[in-house]
Write a protein that holds these residues in place. Structure first.
Motif, PDB file in Angstrom:
ATOM      1  N   ASP A  49      44.294  78.198  34.971  1.00  0.00           N
ATOM      2  CA  ASP A  49      43.423  79.376  34.828  1.00  0.00           C
ATOM      3  C   ASP A  49      42.380  79.120  33.753  1.00  0.00           C
ATOM      4  O   ASP A  49      42.717  78.765  32.616  1.00  0.00           O
ATOM      5  CB  ASP A  49      44.260  80.598  34.467  1.00  0.00           C
ATOM      6  N   ARG A  54      39.415  81.609  38.017  1.00  0.00           N
ATOM      7  CA  ARG A  54      40.499  82.511  37.678  1.00  0.00           C
ATOM      8  C   ARG A  54      41.567  82.520  38.773  1.00  0.00           C
ATOM      9  O   ARG A  54      41.261  82.490  39.968  1.00  0.00           O
ATOM     10  CB  ARG A  54      39.963  83.934  37.499  1.00  0.00           C
ATOM     11  N   ARG A  75      38.386  88.089  37.039  1.00  0.00           N
ATOM     12  CA  ARG A  75      39.588  87.782  37.804  1.00  0.00           C
ATOM     13  C   ARG A  75      39.755  88.807  38.928  1.00  0.00           C
ATOM     14  O   ARG A  75      39.528  90.000  38.746  1.00  0.00           O
ATOM     15  CB  ARG A  75      40.821  87.802  36.905  1.00  0.00           C
TER      16      ARG A  75
END
Length: 408
Positions: A49, A54, A75
């Motif tokens: 990540d 994301r 995200r």
């Protein structure tokens, strides 16, 4: 590709991280505090990540601090209905076993297999989310006020009908401060009949009334001293004691609804979309705030006007199987927005000639009142989507060209 599923709970959360092959490289239980959120961020970072890529997250709620933190930085967070998640659970076994780590794994697998058929949480601006909080709180307070008013009315019908007749000339009588003040000083028919003009005038003045106090006090006194059926004195006193508690709760509900309405209107008028929404006939600050609260200001949330119409429940739904074919209204919808749409379309009948002509045409074709309003709302919400996408205000001749031409 890495996917993350989180089974949300009040004190802790179970996290599952899987890859494209369905393998489980990591799972963890975290606490619902700052330390738990830091552990979750480190766990996602250890599996790739970063701000440019994301990891998508699937969870069964769309609110709370955890969702707010996950939704930052671009995200994609997918909120799955718990009922839908339970149906996915049946795909992995028939024993109906259930556990929090297992649910987290199921949520992660939902993204791995069906992410394309689910929508992420809208990327609304903080300003729009603030309007949503205030609008929903104000609507809840208004519903609570009406519920408390109905309880007071139900109690008065059992032993004190004179009070209902005395306040009948007012709109929403029991929510008015004058009615609550009079019930406070005269909770029983016996005490109501003993009230003098001076006491009634003082009560009306304390409630904030400044005009027509004398005439109103005389009318209320005449009604309270009229002939009505009575309960036994002991029962009346007991019901009067019960009544004294309800107006206090109704006072709190009325004050909360009024204060939230003022804050809601202020926040809505500061939003850029308010000018467009207020240009539509039938939409005021309170109704506009409720609509904005439910549709948000993320322009990519709905792919087209049909998606928005299906979300609000105004578009019909088709059920076809074999020789059976039925077209009816949607039962699964955004109830808050659907309720606002009913009020909007009803108010638009007097504010727009085109809307009124459209509604009358639907009634002539055989639609009932609710169906005609729903069809009008379907037309108006599609126009609202168009105006919001193009940043245009409402124009009557463009929204209802045929209706105005026929009227001319």
């Amino acid at each position: 590709m890495i996917y993350c599923g989180i089974d949300w709970a009040e004190s802790h959360h179970d996290v599952a991280v899987i890859n494209d092959a369905g393998e489980l490289p990591a799972k963890r239980r975290i606490t619902d505090d700052a330390e738990g959120y830091r552990i979750l961020a480190d766990l996602l970072a250890d599996h790739g990540d970063d701000p440019d890529d994301r990891i998508p997250v699937c969870i069964e709620t769309n609110r709370g601090l955890l969702v707010a933190l996950l939704n930052q930085g671009g995200r994609k967070v997918y909120a799955i209905n718990p009922m839908a998640a339970s149906r996915y659970r049946d795909r992995h076994g028939v024993s109906r076993k259930k556990s929090d780590p297992g649910d987290a794994l199921i949520l992660a697998n939902i993204l791995r297999t069906d992410m394309h058929v689910h929508r992420p949480i809208p990327a609304d601006t903080p300003q729009a989310r603030a309007v949503a909080v205030l609008a929903r709180a104000q609507q809840d307070a208004q519903w609570n006020r009406q519920q408390m008013s109905n309880q007071v009315r139900s109690l008065l019908r059992e032993y004190y009908p004179a009070a209902l007749d005395a306040f009948a000339t007012w709109t929403n009588p029991l929510t008015r401060p004058e009615a609550r003040e009079i019930l406070r000083i005269a909770p029983t028919p016996a005490k109501g009949a003993e009230l003098t003009i001076a006491q009634l005038r003082a009560a009306l003045a304390r409630a904030g009334r400044s005009r027509g106090i004398k005439a109103t006090a005389e009318r209320i006194q005449d009604v309270l001293r009229g002939e009505y059926a009575h309960q036994p004195p002991e029962v009346e006193d007991a019901m009067g004691a019960q009544l004294l508690g309800l107006p206090r709760q109704l006072d709190a509900a009325c004050i909360a609804a009024d204060e939230l309405a003022a804050q809601d209107e202020t926040a809505f008028r500061e939003h850029p979309d308010s000018k467009i929404m207020l240009s539509f006939p039938g939409i005021g600050p309170q109704l506009g705030a409720r609509i904005l609260a439910e549709i948000g200001d993320d322009r990519s949330r709905f792919s087209d006007a049909r998606a928005l119409k299906a979300y609000v429940g105004s578009a019909p739904i088709t059920r076809a199987s074999g020789k059976k074919h039925h077209v009816g209204r949607r039962m699964v919808k955004n109830d808050r927005l659907n309720h606002a749409g009913y009020l909007w379309s009803f108010a638009a009948l007097n504010a727009s000639e085109g809307a009124n002509a459209h509604y009358r045409a639907r009634r002539e074709r055989g639609d009932w009142h609710a169906a005609g309003l729903r069809h009008l709302f379907n037309r108006m919400i599609g126009r609202l989507f168009h105006c919001l996408q193009r940043r245009e205000v409402f124009e009557e001749h463009e929204a209802f060209p045929s209706a105005l031409r026929d009227a001319a």
